[in-house]
Design a protein around this motif. Structure first.
Motif, PDB file in Angstrom:
ATOM      1  N   SER C  36       0.835  -1.209   0.000  1.00 21.95           N
ATOM      2  CA  SER C  36       0.000   0.000   0.000  1.00 21.95           C
ATOM      3  C   SER C  36       0.862   1.249   0.000  1.00 21.95           C
ATOM      4  CB  SER C  36      -0.903   0.027   1.235  1.00 21.95           C
ATOM      5  OG  SER C  36      -1.689  -1.141   1.275  1.00 21.95           O
ATOM      6  N   TRP C  40       0.527   4.150  -2.774  1.00 16.47           N
ATOM      7  CA  TRP C  40       0.169   5.553  -2.484  1.00 16.47           C
ATOM      8  C   TRP C  40       1.295   6.486  -2.916  1.00 16.47           C
ATOM      9  CZ3 TRP C  40      -4.539   6.959  -2.005  1.00 16.47           C
ATOM     10  CH2 TRP C  40      -5.487   6.146  -1.383  1.00 16.47           C
ATOM     11  N   LEU C 413      -8.570  -4.084  -6.236  1.00 12.75           N
ATOM     12  CA  LEU C 413      -9.065  -3.197  -5.175  1.00 12.75           C
ATOM     13  C   LEU C 413     -10.086  -3.892  -4.260  1.00 12.75           C
ATOM     14  CD1 LEU C 413      -8.277  -0.341  -4.420  1.00 12.75           C
ATOM     15  CD2 LEU C 413     -10.179   0.510  -5.762  1.00 12.75           C
ATOM     16  N   TRP C 416      -8.223  -5.866  -1.780  1.00 12.15           N
ATOM     17  CA  TRP C 416      -7.472  -5.072  -0.803  1.00 12.15           C
ATOM     18  C   TRP C 416      -8.394  -4.435   0.225  1.00 12.15           C
ATOM     19  CZ3 TRP C 416      -4.573  -1.989  -5.180  1.00 12.15           C
ATOM     20  CH2 TRP C 416      -3.720  -2.871  -5.865  1.00 12.15           C
ATOM     21  N   THR C 417      -9.534  -3.925  -0.265  1.00  8.67           N
ATOM     22  CA  THR C 417     -10.362  -3.091   0.609  1.00  8.67           C
ATOM     23  C   THR C 417     -11.585  -3.841   1.127  1.00  8.67           C
ATOM     24  OG1 THR C 417     -11.723  -2.332  -1.221  1.00  8.67           O
ATOM     25  CG2 THR C 417      -9.740  -1.065  -0.745  1.00  8.67           C
ATOM     26  N   VAL C 488     -10.788   5.528  -5.798  1.00 12.68           N
ATOM     27  CA  VAL C 488      -9.987   4.670  -4.927  1.00 12.68           C
ATOM     28  C   VAL C 488     -10.271   5.012  -3.462  1.00 12.68           C
ATOM     29  CG1 VAL C 488      -7.633   4.143  -4.181  1.00 12.68           C
ATOM     30  CG2 VAL C 488      -8.184   4.190  -6.610  1.00 12.68           C
ATOM     31  N   THR C 491     -13.626   3.764  -2.404  1.00 15.41           N
ATOM     32  CA  THR C 491     -13.673   2.311  -2.272  1.00 15.41           C
ATOM     33  C   THR C 491     -12.971   1.858  -0.994  1.00 15.41           C
ATOM     34  OG1 THR C 491     -13.579   2.260  -4.668  1.00 15.41           O
ATOM     35  CG2 THR C 491     -13.326   0.163  -3.541  1.00 15.41           C
ATOM     36  N   VAL C 492     -11.887   2.548  -0.643  1.00 11.29           N
ATOM     37  CA  VAL C 492     -11.201   2.204   0.600  1.00 11.29           C
ATOM     38  C   VAL C 492     -12.147   2.414   1.780  1.00 11.29           C
ATOM     39  CG1 VAL C 492      -9.346   2.888   2.172  1.00 11.29           C
ATOM     40  CG2 VAL C 492      -8.884   2.671  -0.276  1.00 11.29           C
ATOM     41  N   ARG C 493     -12.904   3.521   1.743  1.00 16.29           N
ATOM     42  CA  ARG C 493     -13.735   3.880   2.889  1.00 16.29           C
ATOM     43  C   ARG C 493     -15.011   3.051   2.990  1.00 16.29           C
ATOM     44  NH1 ARG C 493     -13.924  10.320   3.152  1.00 16.29           N
ATOM     45  NH2 ARG C 493     -12.194  10.606   4.608  1.00 16.29           N
ATOM     46  N   PRO C 516     -11.871  -8.030   2.633  1.00 16.58           N
ATOM     47  CA  PRO C 516     -10.465  -7.720   2.377  1.00 16.58           C
ATOM     48  C   PRO C 516      -9.551  -8.837   2.862  1.00 16.58           C
ATOM     49  CG  PRO C 516     -11.225  -6.527   4.305  1.00 16.58           C
ATOM     50  CD  PRO C 516     -12.429  -7.193   3.718  1.00 16.58           C
TER      51      PRO C 516
END
Lengths: 190, 380, 529
Positions: C36, C40, C413, C416-417, C488, C491-493, C516
């Protein structure tokens, strides 16, 4: 553990490999000179020094164009005595470049030779050349800088004309810094 | 997303525009030499081969995209290997490549044959101008960009040949094999005239060669192709091809001009004359770095306005303009300008932008330094 | 040799979740955290390099000098190239490797987790040094990302020394990363995961890592020689002392050509996962894909001088490098044919990752065609150092490498998330990027052929129209990337809960674990049959 040992062995090998490749980068410098000699890349002249006299091949004529070039910051007047020579292969030819230092300080110059076409370089044999040494010149002084060369009889038949250029670099400061010690390394001494 | 449909379309445009417009083009120029035409033919051949391969590959792909989509109920097949097919699409491209390599090799061999050149021209790249020396005619001159600074900074309308115009053209005879000997004075430059299909690097300390034989008289413009510092984009090339007899006349004219220059440096010039001439010389030879207003671009290019050199000792000023300053971007102008031009520009620098020394430097004074007399004993 | 402590040591006493606070990121040895961080960081660099690209395109919007001085323009082209190559593309691939390779081969972590931490954390320092040169006296490096001597030695701004240090640090980071990846792939595979069962992304990275170890030290060597020429009076590249500026180009491109494959091979790997997934069909020609990548990698060492056709190589040299370069078209062609055949008679759907993958195949192939044209030495004399070259390498790097990275990010993604991405937003991002990229780079073919050299801040009037078009395209492409960033982050949140197998046709070990992915996966190696 097995994996740990295997990893350690592998890392050491790979690190060794990258150190080797770092060295290889530097080894490219001499390798490049060999490469140049073989392929005639860049017109580097490698053949110098005394030579057995042979009979000239009068059936063939090669035009040799001489050029004097000043690199940046080089105020000397610098030109060949004769700009165009006609030479028989095998014939020992003597000529000279004229240099004049118009400035008010004494300076040191280094002439760097180059030949075009590059493949001709290996057939141009320099017996004596001012470019072998650094050339000092006092303020306002003039000098004739001699050049003695032979063109090899083996010169490929498709080459009719060769250009030999000298570029004059001002190395006054570098010489003062080195105090005339060793040749700068990194490249082959010309 | 049919990029592939754009290609033939743009090709049609290319062909149309090539005949319709001379200046605004989409494609390589066919040029005016035998070599440039064979380069152009090679370029078009390979282009069309690529278009054909593209049609087949993308054709299959888009066919799958339209017919084998899940929304149309397509069920996935299960094949994932086929040796014969894989061998085939390795060998067929190989065959196509061999077919391309043959004409390419022939053209390349031709380009490497400078035999029987009748005229040798030495081309030297400088930051940021070209110098041309006709080795047997003993002609030697620099070729500077003439586009006015006002056009570049958008305060004036741009001319037709914006950034592609120079003060002295490289005049060459047509129907004559010409050999270029290329080198550079400082960094690597690259001499490129598309119409001649000649592009060769000019490398400091080394000599390169290229040749051309121009079929049609005309003006052919080119540019430096290798990044060579700040004004890389401002050192164009203009080749003027003329019939051989006109070329002879031009050579004679140039020689006469050289003599006139010599006379000019012998006569006496007034301060006003020197200032007027000096401004012109300054704008073409000095303003790129020291700027038209003399403010320079410090630290690489110092200001001349109020500088210790420009308002100080005149001998030191002459010395630095003639011989340059080693280790800096300041070049030696002794070979680039005539004594009269040198005197004029030094005078200009000493009296412009509020530098008011009131001194006029005479061409004779400069000539003396050039001849080695009156060289400043104390050095730099 | 503490960095050599391996992941296997940690098994059994490290089954807790991530540490909290900033310390988690500074001291982490977890491959997912480090992945990650790399991603980033790469996104940040992509945006930084992108801003520089937009400054370049803004200046080139019209003829004349409007916004920047030529000297600053050169700094922008140089920094844009360096940041995109070393800061955006390479770290993104390393980030994807960190995240995915252990999961794909059933390993608990990378082989050398502490070295992994180091190889990431020296990168921000390298780029801090590089970017700080913009504020130095004399400005940032202005000699192009290829930094040809003597422009980059005798004539360089003083900041060149900092540039050299930055390159050294980046090189160390890449070499450590590559060693780690090789050790992971060779030593950490789950039982039964034989070499010819490796997922294609893992294969592509194994080959890439060997390329990195072979050529990054050569880059380090060439900048070291520069350093010595500048500060210690040697003459490697200085003609006055018997050196040779052309030698610089040979050594640089000996690094440089494999480097361009370093930037594309992992992309091949990613695409080779996405196309089968959304075609619901196995990858066609697995073995030939591996052999094709290996031959591309080997050939990459034999073609460097095609970047130097105009330096005055002897005829035999030109011919050799021309033929060798043309040969690369064969394995590259095999890969494209295999992808197309994978789609053929599949059951296709077109989610965002697939859209990017299809665009990759089409646009990368166009870049390949222009590459083939550039390989023809006599014609290259006309193309060399023009916008045709700029068009070519941007076609293989932007809709090539960058599209593949984006496709990979969209594809993985959910893993990951744990959230499905916003598909509508993804498609909008795709179409704007696709249109933007083509508007930007397609006209560059025309202006290049018409005679516009690269790296110039101002140009003749006949190039004006297409430059304006290209600039408009660049702004469309540039600003549409904000959609990517936004998507992105969203999607993470939050987002719809993703299944373990987030895409219907997805195959591979990474889809066997939950979404995840837990902080530690495959502590007990899975069995692969």
């Amino acid at each position: 553990m097995d994996t740990a040992r295997a990893n350690r062995r592998l890392v050491i090998r790979l690190l060794g490999g990258s150190v080797l490749m770092f060295g290889f980068g530097f080894a490219l410098v001499p390798l490049y000179d060999v490469f140049c000699e073989v392929t005639g890349l860049n017109g580097k002249i490698t053949r110098t020094g005394a030579i057995e006299t042979v009979e000239a091949d009068t059936s063939r004529q090669v035009r040799v164009r001489l050029i004097g070039i000043n690199n940046e910051g080089m105020p000397w007047e610098f030109s060949p005595q004769q700009s165009l020579l006609t030479v028989n292969p095998g014939e020992m030819k003597q000529t000279a470049f004229q240099a004049y230092n118009p400035t008010g300080r004494s300076m040191v110059a280094q002439a760097i030779p180059s030949v075009s076409p590059g493949v001709a370089a290996q057939y141009l044999h320099k017996v004596n050349c001012f470019c072998f040494n650094a050339q000092p010149l006092q303020a306002g002084a003039r000098a004739d800088m001699p050049l003695l060369f032979v063109i090899d009889k083996e010169l490929p038949p498709e080459i009719h004309s060769i250009t030999l250029s000298y570029t004059l670099f001002d190395i006054t400061e570098a010489q003062a810094a080195d105090n005339g010690s060793a040749e700068p390394d990194g490249g082959s001494p010309i | 997303m049919g990029m592939i449909r754009i290609i033939p379309l743009s090709c049609a445009l290319i062909l149309l525009s090539a005949s319709a417009q001379a200046e605004w083009t989409l494609n390589l120029t066919p040029g005016v030499t035998e070599v440039s035409r064979s380069v152009y033919d090679l370029h078009m051949t390979i282009f069309w081969i690529c278009v054909a391969i593209g049609c087949v590959v993308f054709g299959v792909m888009f066919w799958s995209i339209f017919h084998h989509r899940k929304s149309r109920g397509a069920k996935a097949h299960h094949f994932h290997e086929h040796t014969a097919v894989e061998v085939m699409w390795t060998l067929i491209p190989l065959g196509i490549l061999v077919a391309m390599a043959v004409p390419a090799t022939a053209t390349l061999v031709d380009m490497y044959d400078p035999r029987d050149a009748k005229l040798d021209v030495q081309v030297t790249g400088y930051q940021w101008k070209w110098r041309y020396q006709y080795l047997d005619q003993e002609l030697d001159f620099f070729s500077n960009l003439t586009t006015p600074r006002e056009q570049i900074s958008n305060t004036e309308n741009k001319g037709e040949h914006y950034l592609l115009e120079v003060d002295r053209h490289l005049v060459l005879p047509t129907d004559t094999k010409i050999r270029f000997l290329l080198t550079a004075n400082d960094v690597i430059h690259s001499w490129w005239v598309p119409a001649l299909a000649v592009k060769k690097d000019a490398i400091p300390g080394f000599i390169n060669e290229a040749w051309t034989q121009i079929d049609e008289p005309g003006l052919y413009r080119g540019q430096c192709a290798e990044l060579c510092g700040k004004d890389h984009g401002f050192m164009p090339i203009v080749v003027e091809a003329v019939p051989p007899d006109q070329f002879e006349q031009w050579v004679a004219g140039m020689k006469a001009e050289k003599q006139a220059q010599q006379q000019a440096s012998e006569r006496t010039w007034t301060l006003d004359e020197l200032m007027a001439q000096g401004e012109q010389v300054y704008l073409s030879s000095c303003a790129a770095c020291h700027q038209a207003n003399g403010a320079g671009l410090p630290p690489a290019f110092p200001a001349l306005k109020g500088s210790a050199i420009a308002v100080g000792d005149v001998q030191a000023h002459i010395d630095i303009v003639l011989h340059g300053k080693p280790g800096t971007a300041m070049q030696a102008f002794a070979e680039q300008l005539s004594p009269a031009e040198l005197a004029a520009v030094i005078t200009y620098e000493r009296n412009a932008w509020g530098n008011s020394t009131g001194e006029a430097v005479s061409p004779a004074q400069v000539s003396r330094v050039l001849a080695g007399e009156g060289a400043a004993e104390e050095g730099m | 040799m503490s960095t050599l402590d391996t992941a296997t040591d940690d098994i059994g006493h490290d089954h807790h979740g991530p540490a909290s606070g900033i310390g988690r990121w500074l001291f982490t040895t977890n491959h997912k955290d480090i992945g990650s961080l790399y991603l980033w960081f790469s996104l940040l660099m992509f945006l930084t390099g992108g801003v520089m690209a937009l400054m370049i395109r803004a200046e080139l919007f019209q003829p004349g000098l409007q916004l920047v001085e030529p000297g600053f323009f050169n700094q922008m082209t140089t920094m844009h190239g360096l940041i995109m190559v070393f800061g955006a593309v390479m770290p993104a691939f390393v980030g994807l490797a960190n995240w995915m390779i252990p999961m794909m081969i059933g390993a608990p972590d990378m082989a050398l987790p502490r070295m992994n931490n180091w190889s990431f954390w020296i990168l921000p320092f390298a780029f801090a040094i590089l970017i700080s040169t913009l504020l130095m006296e004399g400005g940032a490096p202005n000699f192009g990302w290829t930094f040809y001597a003597p422009l980059s030695t005798t004539y360089a701004p003083p900041s060149v020394t900092y540039f050299i240090f930055a390159i050294h640090i980046m090189g160390m980071s890449s070499i450590m990363g590559a060693i780690n990846i090789i050790a992971t792939i060779l030593n950490m595979r789950a039982p039964g995961m034989t070499m010819m069962k490796l997922p294609m992304f893992v294969w592509s990275w194994l080959i890439t890592a060997f390329l990195l170890i072979a050529v990054m030290p050569v880059l380090a060597g060439v900048v070291t020689m520069m350093l010595m020429d500048i500060h210690f009076g040697t003459s490697f590249f200085n003609a006055a002392g018997g050196g040779d500026p052309v030698l610089f180009q040979h050594v640089f491109w000996f690094f440089g050509h494999p480097e361009v494959y370093i930037m594309i091979l992992p992309a091949f790997g990613i695409i080779s996962h996405i196309i089968p997934t959304f075609s619901r069909k196995r990858l066609f020609g697995y073995a030939s894909m591996v052999y094709a990548m290996a031959s591309i990698a080997i050939l990459s060492f034999l073609v460097w001088a095609h970047h130097m056709f105009t330096v005055g190589l002897p005829l035999v040299g030109e011919l050799f490098f021309m033929f060798a370069t043309m040969l690369i078209a064969v394995p590259t062609g095999v890969k494209v044919f295999n992808w197309v055949t994978t789609m053929f008679r599949g059951s296709l759907t077109f989610e965002t990752p697939m859209l990017f993958a299809i665009a990759f195949v089409v646009l990368f192939t166009i870049g390949g065609f222009s590459g083939l044209m550039l390989a023809i030495a006599p014609v290259d004399f006309q193309y060399h150092d023009t916008y045709f070259v700029v068009a070519h390498f941007h076609y293989v790097l932007v809709p090539g490498a960058i599209f593949a990275i984006m496709a990979g990010v969209y594809y993985w993604l959910p893993k990951w998330t744990g959230h499905q991405l916003n598909e509508r937003m993804g498609r909008l991002h795709f179409w704007l990027s696709f249109i933007g990229v083509n508007i930007t780079f397609f006209p560059m073919h025309f202006i290049g052929l018409a005679g516009m050299p690269r790296r110039i801040p101002d140009y003749a009037l006949q190039f004006a129209d297409f430059n304006m078009v290209a600039s408009i395209g660049a702004f469309i492409f540039g600003f549409s990337q904000l959609l990517f960033v936004w998507n992105v982050i969203q999607t993470v949140r939050h987002g719809e809960k993703a299944q373990a197998r987030a895409w219907e046709g997805a195959e591979g070990l990474e889809w066997e674990v939950a979404s995840p992915a837990p902080y530690h996966t495959f502590a007990t190696p899975p069995r692969v049959d």
